[in-house]
Design a protein around this motif. Structure first.
Motif, PDB file in Angstrom:
ATOM      1  N   LYS A  16       0.852  -1.201   0.000  1.00 50.73           N
ATOM      2  CA  LYS A  16       0.000   0.000   0.000  1.00 50.73           C
ATOM      3  C   LYS A  16       0.878   1.237   0.000  1.00 50.73           C
ATOM      4  CE  LYS A  16      -3.885  -2.250   0.562  1.00 50.73           C
ATOM      5  NZ  LYS A  16      -4.895  -2.356  -0.418  1.00 50.73           N
ATOM      6  N   THR A  17       0.588   2.145  -0.924  1.00 47.13           N
ATOM      7  CA  THR A  17       1.382   3.367  -1.029  1.00 47.13           C
ATOM      8  C   THR A  17       0.514   4.609  -0.944  1.00 47.13           C
ATOM      9  OG1 THR A  17       1.238   3.313  -3.427  1.00 47.13           O
ATOM     10  CG2 THR A  17       3.202   2.333  -2.438  1.00 47.13           C
ATOM     11  N   ASN A  18      -0.634   4.617  -0.446  1.00 46.50           N
ATOM     12  CA  ASN A  18      -1.505   5.772  -0.193  1.00 46.50           C
ATOM     13  C   ASN A  18      -1.186   7.020  -1.011  1.00 46.50           C
ATOM     14  OD1 ASN A  18      -2.809   4.211   1.673  1.00 46.50           O
ATOM     15  ND2 ASN A  18      -1.557   4.959   3.373  1.00 46.50           N
ATOM     16  N   LYS A  19      -0.858   6.873  -2.286  1.00 49.68           N
ATOM     17  CA  LYS A  19      -0.630   8.039  -3.134  1.00 49.68           C
ATOM     18  C   LYS A  19      -1.963   8.461  -3.729  1.00 49.68           C
ATOM     19  CE  LYS A  19       3.790   6.655  -5.003  1.00 49.68           C
ATOM     20  NZ  LYS A  19       4.511   6.414  -6.236  1.00 49.68           N
ATOM     21  N   GLU A  20      -2.319   9.711  -3.534  1.00 47.57           N
ATOM     22  CA  GLU A  20      -3.530  10.230  -4.143  1.00 47.57           C
ATOM     23  C   GLU A  20      -3.126  11.092  -5.330  1.00 47.57           C
ATOM     24  OE1 GLU A  20      -5.547  12.339  -1.040  1.00 47.57           O
ATOM     25  OE2 GLU A  20      -6.694  10.567  -0.466  1.00 47.57           O
ATOM     26  N   GLU A  21      -3.711  10.824  -6.465  1.00 48.14           N
ATOM     27  CA  GLU A  21      -3.452  11.616  -7.652  1.00 48.14           C
ATOM     28  C   GLU A  21      -4.375  12.827  -7.633  1.00 48.14           C
ATOM     29  OE1 GLU A  21      -1.151  10.991 -10.075  1.00 48.14           O
ATOM     30  OE2 GLU A  21      -0.433   9.310  -8.894  1.00 48.14           O
ATOM     31  N   LYS A  22      -3.802  14.010  -7.879  1.00 51.01           N
ATOM     32  CA  LYS A  22      -4.587  15.248  -7.898  1.00 51.01           C
ATOM     33  C   LYS A  22      -4.330  15.988  -9.195  1.00 51.01           C
ATOM     34  CE  LYS A  22      -4.619  16.187  -2.942  1.00 51.01           C
ATOM     35  NZ  LYS A  22      -4.332  17.194  -1.915  1.00 51.01           N
ATOM     36  N   THR A  23      -5.341  16.689  -9.651  1.00 54.93           N
ATOM     37  CA  THR A  23      -5.177  17.567 -10.806  1.00 54.93           C
ATOM     38  C   THR A  23      -4.523  18.860 -10.334  1.00 54.93           C
ATOM     39  OG1 THR A  23      -7.319  18.643 -10.533  1.00 54.93           O
ATOM     40  CG2 THR A  23      -7.273  16.629 -11.866  1.00 54.93           C
ATOM     41  N   ALA A  24      -4.149  19.713 -11.280  1.00 49.05           N
ATOM     42  CA  ALA A  24      -3.541  20.999 -10.934  1.00 49.05           C
ATOM     43  C   ALA A  24      -4.487  21.847 -10.088  1.00 49.05           C
ATOM     44  CB  ALA A  24      -3.144  21.752 -12.195  1.00 49.05           C
ATOM     45  N   GLY A  25      -5.806  21.654 -10.283  1.00 53.83           N
ATOM     46  CA  GLY A  25      -6.809  22.397  -9.527  1.00 53.83           C
ATOM     47  C   GLY A  25      -7.108  21.799  -8.160  1.00 53.83           C
ATOM     48  N   GLY A  26      -6.474  20.683  -7.820  1.00 46.62           N
ATOM     49  CA  GLY A  26      -6.657  20.085  -6.510  1.00 46.62           C
ATOM     50  C   GLY A  26      -7.724  19.006  -6.436  1.00 46.62           C
ATOM     51  N   ILE A  27      -8.289  18.606  -7.578  1.00 46.27           N
ATOM     52  CA  ILE A  27      -9.310  17.562  -7.585  1.00 46.27           C
ATOM     53  C   ILE A  27      -8.626  16.205  -7.434  1.00 46.27           C
ATOM     54  CG2 ILE A  27     -11.126  16.440  -8.942  1.00 46.27           C
ATOM     55  CD1 ILE A  27     -11.559  19.174 -10.301  1.00 46.27           C
ATOM     56  N   ILE A  28      -9.090  15.412  -6.474  1.00 42.43           N
ATOM     57  CA  ILE A  28      -8.524  14.077  -6.252  1.00 42.43           C
ATOM     58  C   ILE A  28      -9.143  13.117  -7.257  1.00 42.43           C
ATOM     59  CG2 ILE A  28      -8.320  12.151  -4.638  1.00 42.43           C
ATOM     60  CD1 ILE A  28      -8.397  14.223  -2.372  1.00 42.43           C
ATOM     61  N   LEU A  29      -8.273  12.398  -7.993  1.00 43.54           N
ATOM     62  CA  LEU A  29      -8.736  11.450  -8.994  1.00 43.54           C
ATOM     63  C   LEU A  29      -8.850  10.061  -8.380  1.00 43.54           C
ATOM     64  CD1 LEU A  29      -6.455  12.543 -11.968  1.00 43.54           C
ATOM     65  CD2 LEU A  29      -8.855  13.122 -11.610  1.00 43.54           C
ATOM     66  N   PRO A  30     -10.005   9.397  -8.530  1.00 47.83           N
ATOM     67  CA  PRO A  30     -10.103   8.021  -8.037  1.00 47.83           C
ATOM     68  C   PRO A  30      -9.259   7.099  -8.892  1.00 47.83           C
ATOM     69  CG  PRO A  30     -12.080   8.629  -9.240  1.00 47.83           C
ATOM     70  CD  PRO A  30     -11.233   9.859  -9.152  1.00 47.83           C
ATOM     71  N   ASP A  31      -8.888   5.945  -8.334  1.00 48.98           N
ATOM     72  CA  ASP A  31      -8.021   5.028  -9.079  1.00 48.98           C
ATOM     73  C   ASP A  31      -8.693   4.471 -10.326  1.00 48.98           C
ATOM     74  OD1 ASP A  31      -9.799   3.313  -7.907  1.00 48.98           O
ATOM     75  OD2 ASP A  31      -8.295   2.008  -7.008  1.00 48.98           O
ATOM     76  N   THR A  32     -10.002   4.633 -10.461  1.00 45.95           N
ATOM     77  CA  THR A  32     -10.691   4.124 -11.648  1.00 45.95           C
ATOM     78  C   THR A  32     -10.355   4.921 -12.901  1.00 45.95           C
ATOM     79  OG1 THR A  32     -12.621   5.458 -11.084  1.00 45.95           O
ATOM     80  CG2 THR A  32     -12.630   3.155 -10.382  1.00 45.95           C
TER      81      THR A  32
END
Length: 103
Positions: A16-32
């Motif tokens: 598990k690496t709890n990395k959350e992907e975010k856009t430049a605007g700060g929106i968190i992208l789900p892994d889907t």
């Protein structure tokens, strides 16, 4: 480990690496929506290999303790055993083995 995989199967514990992907605007992208992302895991158990059509044993390219990379969309089955989550997959789903520079 209570599981002993057969044929070309391996049991993997996802790192598990709890990395959350975010856009430049700060929106968190789900892994889907993160197609093509590789997951890292540790091989907990591996079969002895698979027999060829001629009866020769073909050993697996991974062994217990190896750190591997696999596609998050790989064909796999997830199981919970003794309170731990494990993944059962074919060795063909492994994209790479992670090695130290010393190996």
């Amino acid at each position: 480990m209570r599981l002993k995989p057969v044929n070309d199967k391996i049991v993997v514990k996802e790192n598990k690496t709890n990395k959350e992907e975010k856009t430049a605007g700060g929106i968190i992208l789900p892994d889907t929506v993160q197609d093509g992302t590789l997951n890292e895991g540790t091989v907990i158990a591996a079969s002895d290999g698979m027999y060829s059509a001629t009866g020769t044993m073909i050993p697996l390219v991974v062994s217990e303790g190896d750190t591997i990379l696999y596609n998050k969309n790989a064909q796999k089955t997830e199981h919970r055993i003794d309170g731990e989550d494990y993944i059962l997959m074919s060795v063909n789903e492994v994209m790479s083995i992670v090695r130290d520079n010393n190996e």
